[in-house]
Design a protein around this motif. Structure first.
Motif, PDB file in Angstrom:
ATOM      1  N   UNK A   1       0.937  -1.054  -0.046  1.00 59.20           N
ATOM      2  CA  UNK A   1      -0.122  -0.112   0.046  1.00 59.20           C
ATOM      3  C   UNK A   1       0.929   1.371   0.001  1.00 59.20           C
ATOM      4  N   UNK A   2       0.780   2.112  -0.928  1.00 63.51           N
ATOM      5  CA  UNK A   2       1.286   3.253  -0.793  1.00 63.51           C
ATOM      6  C   UNK A   2       1.034   4.258   0.214  1.00 63.51           C
ATOM      7  N   UNK A   3       1.989   5.287   0.473  1.00 61.49           N
ATOM      8  CA  UNK A   3       1.716   6.187   1.657  1.00 61.49           C
ATOM      9  C   UNK A   3       1.481   7.443   0.781  1.00 61.49           C
ATOM     10  N   UNK A 135      10.710  12.863   4.385  1.00 53.87           N
ATOM     11  CA  UNK A 135      11.251  11.407   4.128  1.00 53.87           C
ATOM     12  C   UNK A 135      10.980  10.694   5.455  1.00 53.87           C
ATOM     13  N   UNK A 136      11.572  11.217   6.606  1.00 60.35           N
ATOM     14  CA  UNK A 136      11.313  10.622   7.963  1.00 60.35           C
ATOM     15  C   UNK A 136       9.838  10.403   8.337  1.00 60.35           C
ATOM     16  N   UNK A 186       3.707   7.980  -2.239  1.00 62.14           N
ATOM     17  CA  UNK A 186       4.999   7.508  -2.203  1.00 62.14           C
ATOM     18  C   UNK A 186       5.061   6.074  -2.352  1.00 62.14           C
ATOM     19  N   UNK A 187       5.853   5.432  -3.226  1.00 59.01           N
ATOM     20  CA  UNK A 187       5.797   4.300  -3.830  1.00 59.01           C
ATOM     21  C   UNK A 187       6.491   3.318  -2.536  1.00 59.01           C
ATOM     22  N   UNK A 192       8.708  10.100  -4.191  1.00 56.44           N
ATOM     23  CA  UNK A 192       7.296  10.820  -4.350  1.00 56.44           C
ATOM     24  C   UNK A 192       6.763  10.928  -5.744  1.00 56.44           C
ATOM     25  N   UNK A 193       5.555  10.947  -5.696  1.00 58.56           N
ATOM     26  CA  UNK A 193       4.688  11.008  -7.129  1.00 58.56           C
ATOM     27  C   UNK A 193       3.571  11.919  -7.004  1.00 58.56           C
TER      28      UNK A 193
END
Length: 226
Positions: A1-3, A135-136, A186-187, A192-193
């Motif tokens: 599952x993506x974030x 990112x964290x 986020x994959x 990031x997308x």
């Protein structure tokens, strides 16, 4: 599952109206900012999210509280989401800066990647701080939906990164309206997308801050407006 992250700029604060360098100055949102927050709260009324983060500055925390109006989540403060430190420019009117700090004004307008606030942050500091902070946060909330509240310059740096660009392309990123929202997925490798970027569709025209100003038009490329 993506974030997924909903990245939100704070509501209008006094420096946005007075055109002073806000940076780390800790001021509350304005009366119009509170009306913006009513619109933002309604936008997020039916949006599910699992965690909520904010810059430590008051204007961001006030905004996060309204994102959270219908959700009741714990607000987590992350110093990495803070705005650029303006150093000697803190609280200074933007009309004063070209005379007193001409190199800084030039870099802010046409070469922001080179910007260095006297006694404060370099722009690269902001780029590295906000990308590390998000990112964290993403890694700590893998597979979840997160709302994150930060600041105009900081978010601009992060959107530059999320578009896959180095800081040298920062001027290609449009400035955001107060309370604008970007949605980023986020994959599995935490890359990031962007789903959508800098959307302020929840604000009626009379509550938009940038619509009343023109300074930002000299600080972006023509491509950024398309």
């Amino acid at each position: 599952m993506n974030t997924r992250i909903y990245l939100v700029r704070h509501a209008e604060a006094q420096g946005n109206v007075n055109r002073t360098f806000q940076g780390h100055s800790d001021c509350p949102v304005t009366e119009r900012g509170m009306r913006q927050l009513d619109c933002l709260a309604e936008r997020f009324r039916t949006v599910r999210f699992d965690a909520l983060y904010s810059s430590p500055l008051l204007r961001a925390r006030q905004t996060a509280e309204e994102v959270n109006r219908y959700h009741g989540l714990e607000l987590q403060i992350d110093p990495g989401l803070i705005e650029i430190n303006g150093g000697e420019l803190e609280g200074m009117h933007w009309n004063e800066i070209p005379e007193r700090f001409p190199q800084q004004q030039h870099d802010w307008d046409v070469a922001p990647q080179n910007y260095c606030a006297p006694g404060g942050d370099r722009m690269i500091d902001v780029y590295e701080r906000i990308t590390a902070a998000i990112d964290r946060i993403v890694r700590a909330n893998s597979g979840k939906i997160i709302a994150v509240v930060s600041h105009g310059c900081a978010i601009r740096n992060y959107l530059c990164f999320a578009n896959g660009w180095g800081i040298e392309q920062l001027r290609n990123i449009m400035w955001e309206e107060n309370t604008a929202v970007s949605c980023i997925d986020y994959d599995e490798d935490f890359r990031p997308h962007i789903v959508y970027q800098s959307d302020a569709g929840h604000l009626p025209d009379e509550l938009r801050t940038l619509a009343r100003q023109s300074w930002w038009k000299t600080t972006i490329t023509e491509e950024a407006t398309k």
